[in-house]
Every structure is written in structure tokens, then in C-alpha cells.
Design an enzyme around this catalytic site. Structure first.
Site, mmCIF file in Angstrom:
data_model
loop_
_atom_site.group_PDB
_atom_site.id
_atom_site.type_symbol
_atom_site.label_atom_id
_atom_site.label_comp_id
_atom_site.label_asym_id
_atom_site.label_seq_id
_atom_site.Cartn_x
_atom_site.Cartn_y
_atom_site.Cartn_z
ATOM 1 N N GLU A 78 9.663 17.046 14.455
ATOM 2 C CA GLU A 78 10.111 16.767 13.091
ATOM 3 C C GLU A 78 9.353 17.668 12.118
ATOM 4 O OE1 GLU A 78 8.909 13.091 11.075
ATOM 5 O OE2 GLU A 78 10.985 12.822 10.439
ATOM 6 N N LYS A 101 0.880 -1.181 0.000
ATOM 7 C CA LYS A 101 0.000 0.000 0.000
ATOM 8 C C LYS A 101 0.915 1.227 0.000
ATOM 9 C CE LYS A 101 -1.857 2.981 2.057
ATOM 10 N NZ LYS A 101 -1.623 4.420 1.717
ATOM 11 N N CYS A 107 14.026 11.120 6.373
ATOM 12 C CA CYS A 107 13.973 10.698 7.781
ATOM 13 C C CYS A 107 15.323 10.855 8.461
ATOM 14 C CB CYS A 107 13.495 9.259 7.871
ATOM 15 S SG CYS A 107 14.504 8.135 6.903
ATOM 16 N N GLU A 128 9.921 1.939 10.665
ATOM 17 C CA GLU A 128 10.936 2.968 10.424
ATOM 18 C C GLU A 128 10.221 4.303 10.450
ATOM 19 O OE1 GLU A 128 13.109 1.922 6.939
ATOM 20 O OE2 GLU A 128 14.006 0.214 7.956
HETATM 21 P P1 NAD Z 1 2.518 8.733 7.233
HETATM 22 O O1 NAD Z 1 2.747 7.990 8.498
HETATM 23 O O2 NAD Z 1 1.499 9.813 7.226
HETATM 24 O O3 NAD Z 1 2.094 7.748 6.060
HETATM 25 C C1 NAD Z 1 2.904 6.655 5.691
HETATM 26 C C2 NAD Z 1 2.027 5.568 5.109
HETATM 27 O O4 NAD Z 1 1.151 5.085 6.124
HETATM 28 C C3 NAD Z 1 1.125 6.033 3.964
HETATM 29 O O5 NAD Z 1 1.086 5.022 2.978
HETATM 30 C C4 NAD Z 1 -0.225 6.182 4.632
HETATM 31 O O6 NAD Z 1 -1.306 6.028 3.752
HETATM 32 C C5 NAD Z 1 -0.176 5.051 5.636
HETATM 33 N N1 NAD Z 1 -1.092 5.202 6.779
HETATM 34 C C6 NAD Z 1 -1.523 6.345 7.365
HETATM 35 N N2 NAD Z 1 -2.358 6.053 8.379
HETATM 36 C C7 NAD Z 1 -2.444 4.702 8.466
HETATM 37 C C8 NAD Z 1 -3.143 3.797 9.313
HETATM 38 N N3 NAD Z 1 -3.929 4.218 10.298
HETATM 39 N N4 NAD Z 1 -2.989 2.469 9.106
HETATM 40 C C9 NAD Z 1 -2.178 2.008 8.120
HETATM 41 N N5 NAD Z 1 -1.512 2.820 7.275
HETATM 42 C C10 NAD Z 1 -1.634 4.152 7.452
HETATM 43 O O7 NAD Z 1 3.952 9.271 6.796
HETATM 44 P P2 NAD Z 1 4.296 10.234 5.564
HETATM 45 O O8 NAD Z 1 3.826 11.613 5.922
HETATM 46 O O9 NAD Z 1 3.820 9.586 4.308
HETATM 47 O O10 NAD Z 1 5.894 10.169 5.553
HETATM 48 C C11 NAD Z 1 6.724 11.004 6.295
HETATM 49 C C12 NAD Z 1 7.195 10.306 7.577
HETATM 50 O O11 NAD Z 1 7.898 9.103 7.239
HETATM 51 C C13 NAD Z 1 8.187 11.136 8.359
HETATM 52 O O12 NAD Z 1 7.869 11.088 9.724
HETATM 53 C C14 NAD Z 1 9.521 10.463 8.097
HETATM 54 O O13 NAD Z 1 10.510 10.659 9.074
HETATM 55 C C15 NAD Z 1 9.105 9.036 7.991
HETATM 56 N N6 NAD Z 1 10.129 8.254 7.279
HETATM 57 C C16 NAD Z 1 10.924 7.401 8.007
HETATM 58 C C17 NAD Z 1 11.926 6.671 7.379
HETATM 59 C C18 NAD Z 1 12.832 5.761 8.169
HETATM 60 O O14 NAD Z 1 13.507 4.943 7.564
HETATM 61 N N7 NAD Z 1 12.875 5.850 9.486
HETATM 62 C C19 NAD Z 1 12.112 6.791 5.999
HETATM 63 C C20 NAD Z 1 11.294 7.680 5.291
HETATM 64 C C21 NAD Z 1 10.295 8.386 5.945
#
Ligand code: NAD
Length: 503
Positions: free
Chosen positions: A397, A191, A300, A266
């Protein structure tokens, strides 16, 4: 035609087919719209214009995908590792062959600059090759003989798994999570993030064209609260590999509780780069700038907090300001662009809201602090100075091209500031004092630390964070530990005494 116009024309041509058909799901080897027929619009970070329609899936689509992954599991699991290796290498070949298409589509869909995205496709291919080569040995175990038993261990794939990815570098992150799952013998339901669906679809097509059997990898588009949630709750899905925000990780853990999901998270970061006065300051400056302003700061592992020793702070900050003011903001497909537009209005509003937060907290906006242009989501690279650890800009963040600079006098102070946040993903330490580097890295609360270096990823090393930055590790054998179950088998080697009850 300028190089930019030429690139835009090419990118539009690559995306044209999605304008006609929309981004469909792919389940069991077949293209399918959401079962409800619902779609949502994917828009451009450059000018907010329409890019394409996307299937807006719900629990019924996830159910179909989970069943397809379940049905395909036994055959994929039982395929010899050497054969899985061949398929995964073919996927890597095909990624390389379509690297330009992937890079251009990613730029237009996410706003990431071409200079970085050109490498993203190749890094994705490298992820597939790395895990392809390890597929034949993924099941290997240990021989742990005792006095009466020949104890052996083996690893078996856990089953169909769910992969949920964010929008910041969607192509690279998808390959990073999916390649080891497939190498381990798991089947996948992916997804992708709703804001950046295009390259996940291209990747899925590449995989099946390269010979991946139908149903081994299924793609379901949609929003987190419906498609994402249903995936985390589905009983046929044995584990969830998730990359995204910390608060979403927490929700996923709750959602997966009833079906006892194994999770790998992550999550976010507020990573410190700590510069001591004995460091190579020119290299430290280059690295600090690169680690926060590359990838639009939507990274990230970005070094979003700069901790400067007071004795060098003024001179370092002057040089930093000159460089930050000079960073080229522009169209993501312009090869000269260093910072492109942020992904989406929601995220743009979040990032720019911190300009007022900084003012209210009493920090100084030394660079940037404003949008660029009146269309799209361009933000001037921003530097906050005069910050202290109690301010929101030093703790939260922001996930944009925004750096918060703080100062410290002693090593103890630096450590205390560095560890004061709820996150612990990466840390970057600049010093030429070896014993200090050893002491400091030992106490720094982070899953990954680089000394006198920016983040340079080496695939066999563990990737992941501590505290609110994650649970579990990727990379090398750590990926297989997540996607596989350890199994112990004890073979009696003789007639050892078995306790006789009721004899
Ligand atoms: P997000 O958590 O809003 O969304 C990530 C994914 O989760 C999307 O596909 C979204 O549709 C899905 N999602 C949202 N709510 C959900 C739920 N209740 N159940 C299941 N899936 C759900 O994150 P974002 O805004 O897309 O990405 C940015 C974040 O990702 C930042 O906090 C960044 O630090 C983090 N990030 C971490 C790493 C790492 O390796 N640690 C790498 C890249 C990004």
C-alpha cells in the site's frame, strides 16, 4: 484578492484560535492541556510552516478520560433512545452550520483538496443523522419462544469505548465511528491522528454545544505509541474501534489482549480495478482515475492496482496517461486543485521512495515520479506501467496518488492477480457480461465490490475488509453489533420439569 487568497485568509482566521491556545484535550466537559504540560507542533503540508501546538498526552490523560467516560456511561446508556436521537440530530445541524469552517480547517491541516472536503462535513452530518434515526431501535431484539420458555433478546451498549482514527479524512472518519457509538448508548474516548488534530477538536466542541452531556465524549490528543497505546490497554475501555494501518491493527490486538478488548479494525488496502475488454471503457477510465487520484490517493478504498485486459491495454493506457498528466496539483484551498500535498514529511518520504522501488523492479514510470516544487509535500500524479504481480509496487500500500497498471489475458489470470495481495478491502469490476460479473465477484477476495461503478457509499450497507484489510463491519446495524452486547433472557412460561439432584 483571488479566490485562493480569499480562501487562505478565511482558513487562517478559522485556525487563529488554535495558534493562541493550541489544540487542547477535552475531558469530562473541560479543556485541559496534557497533565505533563507537554505539547508537539502541528505543521502545514503546504509549506511545512507551524500551524499550532497540540497536547502531547500520555497514560495519565487517557486514564482521566477513561474515568470520565466511565462516570458518564450509566446516565447516557439509560437516556431514552428518542432523546439520544434529538441530541445527535442537533450535532448534525451544527456540523452543517459550520461546514465551511470544518472544510477549510481540514484542507489546511491535511492537504486534502477543497473540492472534496466541502462534502466531507456534509457527509459527517449525514452519518450523525443516519445513526440518530436508529438510536430508538438500537436495543430491539428478538422473541424466540421454545416449548417451556419465552426467550427474548435485547442489546445493551458495551460501555465506554476507545476510537482511534487516522489522518487521511479525519473529520468524516471520526463521525463515522463516533456517531454509532453514541447512538448505541456508549461513551467515547477519541484519540485522533497526531498529524491532523484540528477538526476532531471542532467536532467535539460542536457535540457539547449541541447538548451532549460532559464526559460522554472525551478527546485526548497525542501519539499512537503513548496515548493510543494507553487507550487500548485501559481496563475501563471495553472496545476499540480503529482505522489505520494493518501493522498498527496487529499491535493494538496485542496491546488489548490483557484486558480482553473487543476490536473493530478498518485497515489498509491494495485494491484492484479490473477492466475487461467488453466494458464501457470511457466510464471505466473516469472511475479508475477518480478512485486513485482523488483525496491525494490517501484513501483506503483507492483503486491502486489497475488490471487491464491485454486487448485494450495499449489504447486505455494512452488515454490514461494523457489524463493523469493533466491532473491539477496545487494548494488544497484552490477550488481548481485536484491533488493537494501529502500529509507529512514521513508520509511524503514513504510515497516518493516507491519511485526508486519501481525503477529497481523494472517497471516504467509513465507519468509523474517526482515531487512538485521545493516546499511542502506535493507529488506529481504517478503511473507505473509494465508492472508484474511479483513487484513491490503491485503488493504494498503506497497510499498516495500512485497507480500501478498490470495486464491480463484471461478471466482466471485477472482473478489470480486480483487475489494475490495480502489485502482485501475493495474491488472494482468493469464488464458488461453479467454472468462473468457474478462469477468474478463471487471469487474476488474483498469486503466490498462495485461492478461498473466507482465506490459509492450507501450507509445501510456493510463497510469493511477481509484478509489484512480488517476485522468487522461498519454501517447499518453492523455498527451496533460492535458497540453493543447481545443479551438473552429466558422466562419460564409454566412449571417445566427441573432436574432434581440429591432429592
Ligand atoms: P496509523 O496506523 O499509523 O495510525 C492510525 C492511528 O493509530 C493514529 O491515531 C495513530 O496515532 C494511532 N496509533 C499508532 N500506533 C498505535 C498504537 N501502537 N496503539 C494505538 N494507537 C496507535 O495509520 P495512518 O498512517 O494514520 O493512516 C493511514 C492508514 O489508514 C492506511 O493504511 C489506510 O489504508 C488506513 N485507512 C483505512 C480505512 C478503512 O476504512 N479500511 C480508512 C482510512 C484509512
Amino acid at each position: 484578492m483571488s479566490e485562493l487568497e480569499n480562501n487562505i485568509a478565511k482558513a487562517e482566521a478559522y485556525l487563529a484560535r488554535f495558534r493562541d491556545t493550541g489544540v487542547l484535550n477535552r475531558i469530562g466537559g473541560a479543556d485541559c492541556p496534557a497533565l505533563s504540560g507537554a505539547t508537539f507542533d502541528n505543521t502545514s503540508p503546504v509549506d511545512e510552516g507551524f500551524l499550532c501546538k497540540v497536547a502531547k498526552s500520555g497514560p495519565e490523560d487517557i486514564d482521566a478520560a477513561a474515568r470520565a467516560a466511565h462516570d458518564a456511561f450509566a446516565e447516557w446508556r439509560d437516556m431514552p433512545g428518542a432523546n439520544r436521537k434529538k441530541v445527535l440530530h442537533k450535532i448534525a445541524d451544527a456540523i452543517e452550520a459550520r461546514a465551511e469552517e470544518i472544510a477549510f480547517a481540514e484542507c489546511l491541516d491535511t492537504g486534502q483538496a477543497l473540492r472534496f472536503m466541502q462534502k466531507a462535513a456534509l457527509r459527517g452530518a449525514a452519518n450523525f443523522r443516519f445513526f440518530a434515526d436508529r438510536a430508538p431501535s438500537a436495543r430491539d431484539g428478538q422473541n424466540l419462544p421454545s416449548a417451556t420458555l419465552m426467550n427474548v433478546t435485547t442489546r445493551v451498549p458495551i460501555g465506554p469505548v476507545g476510537v482511534i482514527t487516522p489522518w487521511n479524512t479525519p473529520f468524516m472518519l471520526s463521525t463515522w465511528k463516533i456517531a454509532p457509538a453514541l447512538a448505541a448508548g456508549c461513551t467515547v474516548v477519541h484519540k485522533p491522528a497526531e498529524f491532523s488534530p484540528v477538526t476532531a477538536r471542532i467536532l467535539m466542541e460542536i457535540a457539547e454545544e449541541a447538548g451532549l452531556p460532559p464526559g460522554v465524549w472525551n478527546l485526548v490528543n497525542g501519539f499512537g505509541e503513548d496515548a493510543g497505546r494507553a487507550l487500548t490497554e485501559h481496563p475501563l475501555i471495553k472496545a476499540i474501534a480503529f482505522v489505520g494501518e494493518s501493522k498498527t491493527g496487529s499491535m493494538i490486538m496485542k496491546q488489548g489482549a490483557d484486558t480482553l478488548k473487543r476490536v473493530h479494525f478498518e485497515l489498509g488496502g491494495k485494491n484492484p480495478v479490473i477492466v475487461f475488454d467488453d466494458a464501457d471503457l470511457d466510464r471505466a477510465l473516469d472511475a479508475a482515475i477518480f478512485m486513485i487520484y482523488s483525496l491525494n490517493g490517501e484513501r483506503c478504498t483507492s483503486s491502486s492496482r489497475l488490471l487491464l485486459q491485454s486487448s485494450i491495454a495499449e489504447e486505455f493506457t494512452q488515454k490514461l496517461k494523457t489524463r493523469v498528466d493533466n491532473i491539477r496539483v496545487g494548494h488544497p484551498l484552490d477550488p481548481k486543485t485536484e491533488v493537494g500535498p501529502l500529509i507529512h514529511k514521513t508520509h511524503f518520504d514513504k510515497v516518493t521512495s516507491y519511485f526508486d522501488v519501481a525503477r529497481e523492479d523494472g517497471a516504467t514510470i509513465a507519468c509523474g515520479g517526482e515531487r512538485v516544487g521545493d516546499k511542502g509535500f506535493f507529488v506529481r500524479p504517478t503511473l507505473f506501467t509494465g508492472a508484474s504481480q511479483d513487484m513491490r509496487i503491485a503488493n504494498e500500500e503506497i497510499f498516495g496518488p500512485v497507480l500501478t497498471a498490470l495486464t491480463f489475458d484471461t478471466e482466471e489470470q485477472a482473478l489470480s492477480i486480483a487475489n494475490a495481495v495480502e489485502y482485501g478491502l475493495t474491488g472494482y469490476v468493469w464488464t458488461n457480461d453479467l454472468t462473468r460479473a457474478l462469477r468474478f465477484t463471487d471469487k474476488l477476495e474483498a469486503g466490498m465490490i462495485w461492478v461498473n461503478s466507482e465506490n459509492v457509499r450507501h450507509l445501510p450497507t456493510p463497510f469493511g475488509g477481509v484478509k489484512a484489510s480488517g476485522i468487522g463491519r461498519d454501517g447499518g446495524d453492523w455498527s451496533f453489533e460492535f458497540y453493543m452486547e447481545q443479551k438473552h433472557i429466558g422466562f419460564a412460561t409454566g412449571q417445566h420439569r427441573i432436574p432434581q439432584l440429591g432429592a
